[in-house]
Design a protein around this motif. Structure first.
Motif, PDB file in Angstrom:
ATOM      1  N   GLU A   1       0.817  -1.212   0.000  1.00 52.45           N
ATOM      2  CA  GLU A   1       0.000   0.000   0.000  1.00 52.45           C
ATOM      3  C   GLU A   1       0.858   1.274   0.000  1.00 52.45           C
ATOM      4  N   THR A   2       0.357   2.296  -0.662  1.00 55.00           N
ATOM      5  CA  THR A   2       0.971   3.622  -0.607  1.00 55.00           C
ATOM      6  C   THR A   2       0.190   4.456   0.397  1.00 55.00           C
ATOM      7  N   VAL A   3       0.915   5.040   1.340  1.00 55.15           N
ATOM      8  CA  VAL A   3       0.271   5.737   2.454  1.00 55.15           C
ATOM      9  C   VAL A   3       0.947   7.089   2.676  1.00 55.15           C
ATOM     10  N   THR A   4       0.356   7.877   3.571  1.00 55.65           N
ATOM     11  CA  THR A   4       0.997   9.126   3.980  1.00 55.65           C
ATOM     12  C   THR A   4       1.344   9.019   5.463  1.00 55.65           C
ATOM     13  N   SER A   5       2.404   9.733   5.852  1.00 51.12           N
ATOM     14  CA  SER A   5       2.843   9.745   7.250  1.00 51.12           C
ATOM     15  C   SER A   5       2.074  10.841   7.996  1.00 51.12           C
ATOM     16  N   PRO A   6       1.694  10.616   9.250  1.00 57.18           N
ATOM     17  CA  PRO A   6       1.939   9.422  10.057  1.00 57.18           C
ATOM     18  C   PRO A   6       1.097   8.230   9.583  1.00 57.18           C
ATOM     19  N   VAL A   7       1.675   7.052   9.720  1.00 64.32           N
ATOM     20  CA  VAL A   7       1.028   5.828   9.257  1.00 64.32           C
ATOM     21  C   VAL A   7       0.368   5.139  10.438  1.00 64.32           C
ATOM     22  N   LYS A   8      -0.933   4.937  10.317  1.00 68.76           N
ATOM     23  CA  LYS A   8      -1.636   4.216  11.375  1.00 68.76           C
ATOM     24  C   LYS A   8      -1.487   2.722  11.117  1.00 68.76           C
ATOM     25  N   VAL A   9      -0.966   2.001  12.098  1.00 70.88           N
ATOM     26  CA  VAL A   9      -0.753   0.559  11.970  1.00 70.88           C
ATOM     27  C   VAL A   9      -1.636  -0.141  12.994  1.00 70.88           C
ATOM     28  N   ARG A  10      -2.443  -1.076  12.510  1.00 71.25           N
ATOM     29  CA  ARG A  10      -3.359  -1.819  13.395  1.00 71.25           C
ATOM     30  C   ARG A  10      -2.877  -3.261  13.493  1.00 71.25           C
ATOM     31  N   PHE A  11      -2.774  -3.740  14.726  1.00 72.28           N
ATOM     32  CA  PHE A  11      -2.198  -5.058  15.003  1.00 72.28           C
ATOM     33  C   PHE A  11      -3.305  -6.109  15.127  1.00 72.28           C
ATOM     34  N   GLY A  12      -3.127  -7.239  14.466  1.00 70.48           N
ATOM     35  CA  GLY A  12      -4.110  -8.320  14.552  1.00 70.48           C
ATOM     36  C   GLY A  12      -3.515  -9.531  15.252  1.00 70.48           C
ATOM     37  N   LEU A  13      -4.290 -10.104  16.166  1.00 69.81           N
ATOM     38  CA  LEU A  13      -3.823 -11.278  16.917  1.00 69.81           C
ATOM     39  C   LEU A  13      -5.002 -12.201  17.155  1.00 69.81           C
ATOM     40  N   SER A  14      -4.817 -13.489  16.877  1.00 68.88           N
ATOM     41  CA  SER A  14      -5.860 -14.451  17.217  1.00 68.88           C
ATOM     42  C   SER A  14      -5.239 -15.628  17.944  1.00 68.88           C
ATOM     43  N   GLY A  15      -6.002 -16.241  18.805  1.00 65.91           N
ATOM     44  CA  GLY A  15      -5.536 -17.431  19.524  1.00 65.91           C
ATOM     45  C   GLY A  15      -4.733 -17.122  20.773  1.00 65.91           C
ATOM     46  N   MET A  16      -4.483 -15.843  21.016  1.00 64.32           N
ATOM     47  CA  MET A  16      -3.819 -15.399  22.244  1.00 64.32           C
ATOM     48  C   MET A  16      -4.422 -14.052  22.628  1.00 64.32           C
ATOM     49  N   GLY A  17      -4.072 -13.578  23.814  1.00 65.30           N
ATOM     50  CA  GLY A  17      -4.569 -12.285  24.263  1.00 65.30           C
ATOM     51  C   GLY A  17      -3.432 -11.300  24.441  1.00 65.30           C
ATOM     52  N   VAL A  18      -3.803 -10.056  24.657  1.00 62.51           N
ATOM     53  CA  VAL A  18      -2.814  -9.001  24.893  1.00 62.51           C
ATOM     54  C   VAL A  18      -2.839  -8.626  26.374  1.00 62.51           C
ATOM     55  N   ALA A  19      -1.663  -8.520  26.955  1.00 65.74           N
ATOM     56  CA  ALA A  19      -1.536  -8.040  28.333  1.00 65.74           C
ATOM     57  C   ALA A  19      -0.359  -7.079  28.377  1.00 65.74           C
ATOM     58  N   PRO A  20      -0.370  -6.146  29.302  1.00 66.20           N
ATOM     59  CA  PRO A  20       0.765  -5.216  29.394  1.00 66.20           C
ATOM     60  C   PRO A  20       2.058  -5.949  29.727  1.00 66.20           C
ATOM     61  N   ALA A  21       3.191  -5.358  29.384  1.00 64.32           N
ATOM     62  CA  ALA A  21       4.495  -5.901  29.772  1.00 64.32           C
ATOM     63  C   ALA A  21       4.545  -6.024  31.287  1.00 64.32           C
ATOM     64  N   GLY A  22       5.208  -7.069  31.759  1.00 64.25           N
ATOM     65  CA  GLY A  22       5.358  -7.263  33.193  1.00 64.25           C
ATOM     66  C   GLY A  22       4.222  -8.027  33.833  1.00 64.25           C
ATOM     67  N   VAL A  23       3.149  -8.242  33.083  1.00 61.15           N
ATOM     68  CA  VAL A  23       1.987  -8.947  33.632  1.00 61.15           C
ATOM     69  C   VAL A  23       2.025 -10.405  33.196  1.00 61.15           C
TER      70      VAL A  23
END
Ligand SMILES: [Cu+2]
Length: 154
Positions: A54-76
């Motif tokens: 894709e051709t984009v303009t800065s700032p570039v919004k990046v969206r993260f996809g994750l399945s089969g696991m969850g997200v937790a803060p560092a240290g947790v």
């Protein structure tokens, strides 16, 4: 959505409780080598946007996809969770140590699932890697495909 993820994480927490308990009590190998954290085999990490090529303009919004696991803060320490890292214009780093923290390796230790990055005009690569509470990649490592994007001049 968030509630469903948490329930999933807790279910996994119960399933892998023995390994978790060992970790909690600091059963580190005598060598001091890092013990990577196991993760579900079917987990997937991917960049939702931008799309490869894709051709984009800065700032570039990046969206993260994750399945089969969850997200937790560092240290947790919640099994089957990790936090996102965005690799910009760099190859995958070593998998047996904490991920570098610099302009090419951004950590999202707050549990963020998207970001906005300033990139100069030109071609760039983006790649995600998930890591555990200590910023160490999982075993096996979980990373996305590397995508190429083009940032056009404003
Ligand atoms: Cu990290």
């Amino acid at each position: 959505m968030r509630r469903v993820r948490l329930a999933f994480a807790l279910a996994i927490a119960i399933a892998v409780a023995p390994a978790f308990a060992a970790d909690e009590h600091g059963a580190a190998p005598a060598s001091g080598a890092i013990q990577p954290t196991a993760r579900p085999a079917d987990a997937k990490l991917y960049i939702i946007s931008p799309k490869n090529g894709e051709t984009v303009t800065s700032p570039v919004k990046v969206r993260f996809g994750l399945s089969g696991m969850g997200v937790a803060p560092a240290g947790v320490a919640i099994p089957s969770t990790g936090h996102h890292h965005l690799i910009i214009d760099a190859p995958l780093p070593p998998m047996d140590q904490p991920l570098p923290k610099d302009d090419h390796h951004l950590h999202f230790g707050g549990g963020q699932t998207e970001t906005s990055v300033e990139l100069p005009p030109g071609d760039h690569t983006l790649q995600l890697i998930l890591a555990d509470k200590d910023h160490v990649p999982f075993d096996p490592p979980l990373y996305s495909d590397q995508i190429k994007i083009h940032v056009k001049k404003k």
